[in-house]
Motif scaffolding. Structure first.
Motif, PDB file in Angstrom:
ATOM      1  N   THR A 185       0.840  -1.189   0.000  1.00 41.67           N
ATOM      2  CA  THR A 185       0.000   0.000   0.000  1.00 41.67           C
ATOM      3  C   THR A 185       0.877   1.242   0.000  1.00 41.67           C
ATOM      4  O   THR A 185       2.050   1.211   0.389  1.00 41.67           O
ATOM      5  CB  THR A 185      -0.923   0.015   1.226  1.00 41.67           C
ATOM      6  OG1 THR A 185      -0.128  -0.041   2.408  1.00 41.67           O
ATOM      7  CG2 THR A 185      -1.872  -1.177   1.204  1.00 41.67           C
ATOM      8  N   ALA A 186       0.298   2.346  -0.407  1.00 38.81           N
ATOM      9  CA  ALA A 186       1.080   3.551  -0.652  1.00 38.81           C
ATOM     10  C   ALA A 186       1.733   4.118   0.595  1.00 38.81           C
ATOM     11  O   ALA A 186       2.747   4.802   0.509  1.00 38.81           O
ATOM     12  CB  ALA A 186       0.195   4.611  -1.301  1.00 38.81           C
ATOM     13  N   GLY A 187       1.205   3.844   1.777  1.00 38.38           N
ATOM     14  CA  GLY A 187       1.785   4.417   2.982  1.00 38.38           C
ATOM     15  C   GLY A 187       3.044   3.717   3.466  1.00 38.38           C
ATOM     16  O   GLY A 187       3.754   4.230   4.340  1.00 38.38           O
ATOM     17  N   VAL A 188       3.364   2.550   2.917  1.00 37.44           N
ATOM     18  CA  VAL A 188       4.532   1.781   3.357  1.00 37.44           C
ATOM     19  C   VAL A 188       5.811   2.417   2.804  1.00 37.44           C
ATOM     20  O   VAL A 188       5.847   2.837   1.648  1.00 37.44           O
ATOM     21  CB  VAL A 188       4.413   0.318   2.891  1.00 37.44           C
ATOM     22  CG1 VAL A 188       5.664  -0.467   3.241  1.00 37.44           C
ATOM     23  CG2 VAL A 188       3.185  -0.329   3.518  1.00 37.44           C
ATOM     24  N   THR A 189       6.858   2.477   3.608  1.00 36.82           N
ATOM     25  CA  THR A 189       8.122   3.086   3.156  1.00 36.82           C
ATOM     26  C   THR A 189       9.321   2.138   3.295  1.00 36.82           C
ATOM     27  O   THR A 189      10.460   2.569   3.099  1.00 36.82           O
ATOM     28  CB  THR A 189       8.413   4.372   3.946  1.00 36.82           C
ATOM     29  OG1 THR A 189       8.450   4.056   5.340  1.00 36.82           O
ATOM     30  CG2 THR A 189       7.356   5.423   3.670  1.00 36.82           C
ATOM     31  N   SER A 190       9.081   0.885   3.642  1.00 33.33           N
ATOM     32  CA  SER A 190      10.186  -0.081   3.685  1.00 33.33           C
ATOM     33  C   SER A 190       9.611  -1.485   3.610  1.00 33.33           C
ATOM     34  O   SER A 190       8.434  -1.706   3.916  1.00 33.33           O
ATOM     35  CB  SER A 190      11.027   0.071   4.965  1.00 33.33           C
ATOM     36  OG  SER A 190      10.273  -0.277   6.107  1.00 33.33           O
ATOM     37  N   ASN A 191      10.488  -2.441   3.213  1.00 31.71           N
ATOM     38  CA  ASN A 191      10.044  -3.837   3.146  1.00 31.71           C
ATOM     39  C   ASN A 191      11.255  -4.768   3.184  1.00 31.71           C
ATOM     40  O   ASN A 191      12.239  -4.544   2.487  1.00 31.71           O
ATOM     41  CB  ASN A 191       9.252  -4.088   1.862  1.00 31.71           C
ATOM     42  CG  ASN A 191       8.588  -5.460   1.876  1.00 31.71           C
ATOM     43  OD1 ASN A 191       7.590  -5.650   2.568  1.00 31.71           O
ATOM     44  ND2 ASN A 191       9.140  -6.392   1.124  1.00 31.71           N
ATOM     45  N   PRO A 192      11.186  -5.833   4.004  1.00 30.82           N
ATOM     46  CA  PRO A 192      12.282  -6.803   4.035  1.00 30.82           C
ATOM     47  C   PRO A 192      12.111  -7.873   2.962  1.00 30.82           C
ATOM     48  O   PRO A 192      10.997  -8.217   2.579  1.00 30.82           O
ATOM     49  CB  PRO A 192      12.148  -7.404   5.438  1.00 30.82           C
ATOM     50  CG  PRO A 192      10.680  -7.336   5.720  1.00 30.82           C
ATOM     51  CD  PRO A 192      10.196  -6.067   5.068  1.00 30.82           C
ATOM     52  N   PHE A 193      13.225  -8.390   2.502  1.00 31.51           N
ATOM     53  CA  PHE A 193      13.232  -9.508   1.553  1.00 31.51           C
ATOM     54  C   PHE A 193      14.112 -10.602   2.145  1.00 31.51           C
ATOM     55  O   PHE A 193      15.259 -10.355   2.531  1.00 31.51           O
ATOM     56  CB  PHE A 193      13.766  -9.065   0.193  1.00 31.51           C
ATOM     57  CG  PHE A 193      12.874  -8.103  -0.530  1.00 31.51           C
ATOM     58  CD1 PHE A 193      12.005  -8.541  -1.504  1.00 31.51           C
ATOM     59  CD2 PHE A 193      12.897  -6.754  -0.199  1.00 31.51           C
ATOM     60  CE1 PHE A 193      11.164  -7.655  -2.160  1.00 31.51           C
ATOM     61  CE2 PHE A 193      12.064  -5.859  -0.854  1.00 31.51           C
ATOM     62  CZ  PHE A 193      11.191  -6.307  -1.832  1.00 31.51           C
ATOM     63  N   THR A 194      13.595 -11.806   2.219  1.00 33.61           N
ATOM     64  CA  THR A 194      14.315 -12.923   2.816  1.00 33.61           C
ATOM     65  C   THR A 194      14.425 -14.075   1.821  1.00 33.61           C
ATOM     66  O   THR A 194      13.862 -14.024   0.726  1.00 33.61           O
ATOM     67  CB  THR A 194      13.612 -13.405   4.090  1.00 33.61           C
ATOM     68  OG1 THR A 194      12.286 -13.829   3.751  1.00 33.61           O
ATOM     69  CG2 THR A 194      13.534 -12.296   5.132  1.00 33.61           C
TER      70      THR A 194
END
Length: 427
Positions: free
Chosen positions: A91-100
């Motif tokens: 969603t547009a409000g997210v500013t980071s994301n982990p990748f595993t």
């Protein structure tokens, strides 16, 4: 009829006008600051800043170990992941994301798309991209069994049994060493302590796949601490094993070897022993080595020799050579010698405490030196002294010999003393 046509046209125009107003619009503003904010050998985190765009409702992030193909407007991309590629919708409000679940030491490319969910309309120009190489796999076993060799007053060689890293980094310091290594950082080393790169209050004196790391340019009589970190990877993929127990050890350099002892002499001579005397050199201590042939023995730095003044029971240092003294004095009385046997003596001055000895192995004036023990002392005296051929100026002394090989006869008008052992007299 005119009214009917007019109403139909108005209805059509209204319908067309409202239809255009209801068409979804793709976003026009991309996010900024699209970067990797943290990474390991199998994971990383992406972060970014939102732009202001009323048409943006979502983000799509694509990743691949190769090139990335842009999505197609009107076609949603489902979330998916694998060690080599994947996609995630946010969603547009997210500013980071982990990748595993990523592969170690692998280059990953990332691209982010702002889009409007209604109609799946993507902004497909100027999309931010970033790339990152994951760390190499972390070692799982530390180096062990640190020992030291080639110790002098300015050098030490660190020896160890490697862990399971491809390489290892060795830090030396005169103070305690923490855990200053940082994953993903490439360090360099120099075996010359003064020129080695600094790290965490110490110096990186070794970096490589070997099991021995020499270091030079050290200070005299100084204790140094060493710490070893196993690692895999190179070129910013370095992964240091810091979760285990890095190998540590400490070792002092030696003192400077002192000037040598001189002027070996002998006293208190007997058939089974004598006293060895010398003038001390500049060392705090010295060892004395004795043998029945010339001294070939050379003491080894950092080795403590056990002394025994009884030559017959002393520890053999090789070829019959024995240490009869280890201390700070300037003489030693030794026993256990064989009668009428030549003994060779050499004194080695040294500085340093036990296991840190720094020996002077050069010769000194009258060092080495040698002398014989006395022959066995007779056990019975001559007896039955008589005199004959007596005149006004002469007489003959007659006696029954004891068990000596020869005998010395002294005449005097006063009291007669005792001859000195080891002295050759003439008559």
């Amino acid at each position: 009829m005119k009214r009917f046509i007019t109403n139909c046209l108005l209805t059509f125009l209204i319908a067309v006008g409202f239809g255009h107003a209801a068409i979804a619009q793709a976003p026009t503003v991309n996010p900024t600051g699209f970067t990797v904010s943290g990474f390991t050998d199998n994971s990383l985190t992406l972060s970014w800043a939102n732009g202001t765009d009323a048409n943006r409702t979502n983000y799509l992030i694509l990743y691949n170990t190769g090139s990335i193909t842009d999505p197609t407007n009107g076609t949603p991309v489902a979330d998916n992941s694998s060690p080599t590629s994947g996609a995630i919708n946010l969603t547009a409000g997210v500013t980071s994301n982990p990748f595993t679940g990523l592969n170690a030491a692998t280059v990953y490319n990332f691209k982010i798309y702002a889009y409007k969910a209604t109609g799946t309309l993507y902004l497909l120009s100027g999309n931010p991209t970033t790339s990152k190489t994951t760390l190499a796999a972390e070692p799982t076993a530390d180096a062990t069994a640190m020992t030291f060799s080639s110790i002098t007053n300015s050098t030490i060689t660190v020896n160890l049994t490697p862990g399971n890293g491809a390489t290892r980094l060795v830090i030396a310091s005169t103070a305690a060493i923490g855990t200053p290594v940082v994953d993903g950082t490439t360090y360099t080393s120099n075996s010359a302590f003064g020129s080695a790169p600094s790290l965490g209050g110490g110096k990186i004196i070794g970096l490589g796949s070997g099991s021995s790391f020499p270091v030079t340019g050290l200070s005299t009589s100084q204790s140094y601490n060493f710490k070893v970190f196993e690692l895999n990877g190179s070129g910013a993929t370095e992964n240091y094993f810091i979760s285990g127990t890095p190998l540590v050890g400490s070792q002092s350099t030696l003192a400077v070897a002192p000037s040598q002892a001189t002027n070996i002499t002998f006293s208190s001579l007997a058939d089974t022993g004598f006293t060895i005397n010398w003038i001390n050199g500049g060392g705090g201590n010295r060892i004395v080595v004795v043998n029945t042939s010339a001294i070939a023995f050379t003491p080894v730095n950092t080795t403590t020799y056990t002394a025994n003044p009884d030559f017959s029971t002393g520890t053999d240092l090789g070829a019959g050579q024995k240490c009869v003294y280890n201390g700070s004095s300037n003489s030693v009385a030794i026993t256990g010698l064989s009668p009428n046997t030549n003994y060779f003596v050499r004194v080695f001055d040294y500085n340093g405490t036990s296991s840190l000895e720094s020996y002077n192995t050069s010769a000194g004036a009258n060092n080495p030196n040698n002398r014989s023990s006395l022959v066995s002392k007779p056990t019975t005296d001559a007896t039955a002294m008589t005199f004959s051929s007596i005149t006004s100026t002469s007489l003959t002394v007659n006696l029954t010999p004891g068990n000596g090989a020869t005998r010395l006869v002294i005449a005097s008008t006063a009291a007669i003393g005792t001859p000195v052992d080891g002295t050759t007299y003439t008559s």
